[in-house]
Design a protein around this motif. Sequence first.
Motif, mmCIF file in Angstrom:
data_model
loop_
_atom_site.group_PDB
_atom_site.id
_atom_site.type_symbol
_atom_site.label_atom_id
_atom_site.label_comp_id
_atom_site.label_asym_id
_atom_site.label_seq_id
_atom_site.Cartn_x
_atom_site.Cartn_y
_atom_site.Cartn_z
ATOM 1 N N LEU A 58 -11.900 -2.261 -5.070
ATOM 2 C CA LEU A 58 -13.003 -2.525 -4.139
ATOM 3 C C LEU A 58 -14.238 -3.007 -4.899
ATOM 4 C CD1 LEU A 58 -12.602 0.540 -1.768
ATOM 5 C CD2 LEU A 58 -12.228 -1.855 -1.168
ATOM 6 N N ASP A 59 -14.550 -2.351 -6.016
ATOM 7 C CA ASP A 59 -15.703 -2.759 -6.829
ATOM 8 C C ASP A 59 -15.497 -4.139 -7.430
ATOM 9 O OD1 ASP A 59 -16.919 -0.336 -6.293
ATOM 10 O OD2 ASP A 59 -16.248 0.596 -8.170
ATOM 11 N N THR A 66 -19.881 -9.056 1.080
ATOM 12 C CA THR A 66 -18.564 -9.131 1.734
ATOM 13 C C THR A 66 -17.980 -7.763 2.058
ATOM 14 O OG1 THR A 66 -17.380 -9.304 -0.375
ATOM 15 C CG2 THR A 66 -18.010 -11.373 0.727
ATOM 16 N N LEU A 67 -18.456 -6.703 1.435
ATOM 17 C CA LEU A 67 -18.023 -5.348 1.777
ATOM 18 C C LEU A 67 -19.108 -4.728 2.641
ATOM 19 C CD1 LEU A 67 -15.898 -3.121 1.455
ATOM 20 C CD2 LEU A 67 -17.178 -2.326 -0.535
ATOM 21 N N LEU A 68 -18.875 -4.740 3.946
ATOM 22 C CA LEU A 68 -19.900 -4.267 4.875
ATOM 23 C C LEU A 68 -19.938 -2.755 4.974
ATOM 24 C CD1 LEU A 68 -19.311 -6.896 7.706
ATOM 25 C CD2 LEU A 68 -20.889 -7.023 5.759
ATOM 26 N N ASN A 69 -18.772 -2.113 4.842
ATOM 27 C CA ASN A 69 -18.699 -0.665 4.954
ATOM 28 C C ASN A 69 -17.411 -0.188 4.312
ATOM 29 O OD1 ASN A 69 -19.255 1.964 5.630
ATOM 30 N ND2 ASN A 69 -18.855 1.720 7.818
ATOM 31 N N CYS A 70 -17.453 0.976 3.676
ATOM 32 C CA CYS A 70 -16.255 1.563 3.083
ATOM 33 C C CYS A 70 -16.399 3.075 3.101
ATOM 34 C CB CYS A 70 -16.056 1.072 1.659
ATOM 35 S SG CYS A 70 -14.574 1.739 0.892
ATOM 36 N N GLY A 81 -14.833 -5.609 6.124
ATOM 37 C CA GLY A 81 -15.112 -6.708 5.214
ATOM 38 C C GLY A 81 -15.480 -7.980 5.948
ATOM 39 N N LEU A 82 -15.980 -8.934 5.199
ATOM 40 C CA LEU A 82 -16.394 -10.216 5.750
ATOM 41 C C LEU A 82 -15.871 -11.322 4.840
ATOM 42 C CD1 LEU A 82 -18.289 -11.657 7.871
ATOM 43 C CD2 LEU A 82 -20.030 -11.605 6.083
ATOM 44 N N LEU A 100 -10.013 -2.809 7.852
ATOM 45 C CA LEU A 100 -8.760 -2.390 7.240
ATOM 46 C C LEU A 100 -8.726 -0.881 7.106
ATOM 47 C CD1 LEU A 100 -8.552 -4.745 4.123
ATOM 48 C CD2 LEU A 100 -7.409 -5.055 6.305
ATOM 49 N N LYS A 101 -7.518 -0.356 7.091
ATOM 50 C CA LYS A 101 -7.298 1.044 6.786
ATOM 51 C C LYS A 101 -6.185 1.077 5.749
ATOM 52 C CE LYS A 101 -6.997 5.239 9.411
ATOM 53 N NZ LYS A 101 -6.617 5.815 10.705
#
Length: 171
Positions: A58-59, A66-70, A81-82, A100-101
């Motif tokens: 992820l990092d 592009t990573l809106l929430n995790c 993601g975006l 995604l999950k």
Amino acid sequence: MSKFIFLLLTVFISVNSMSQDKDLPELSFDTYDFPKSIVVDVQGKSLSQLKAKIQNWLDDYYTESTLLNCKFSDQTFTITGLENRLLEVKNLTSDLQYQLKISLRDNKYRFKVLSISYSYYTEFRPIANVNLINDEIIKRDLLDSRSTLSSFFKDLNLALYNFIKNDQEEW
């Protein structure tokens, strides 16, 4: 001449045997029914190793934009993601927002697409049952986008899989 053919055949067989994604399951976007999921085997990776690898991926893979929430809980990553300019809707480039999950177990993970949305001017519209869309151009564009979406999620899962399988630590 026979040596050249033998060399060419050897290279071809080597490339095919080293391909890491030939047994990797793929998501199908023949329809827009969600959720869509696949289970991927990653032999030799414990639950804690998978968690650490996915956190590092992820990092490495995503940026701040592009990573809106995790979130991580109960051996599951939930990711929003975006992807910029992935689709074309009404002759406009459109961003794709997706959720995604990724659920973990010893030696495997489940890669599940929960939802996808496309940007249309200033809002994100969910892609679900395209038969309910009244605008025929948007409907056609979304139906034409199925192969693009399949390729995008295949590549995303392949990037994750390759990162997990890579045991070399880079610094």
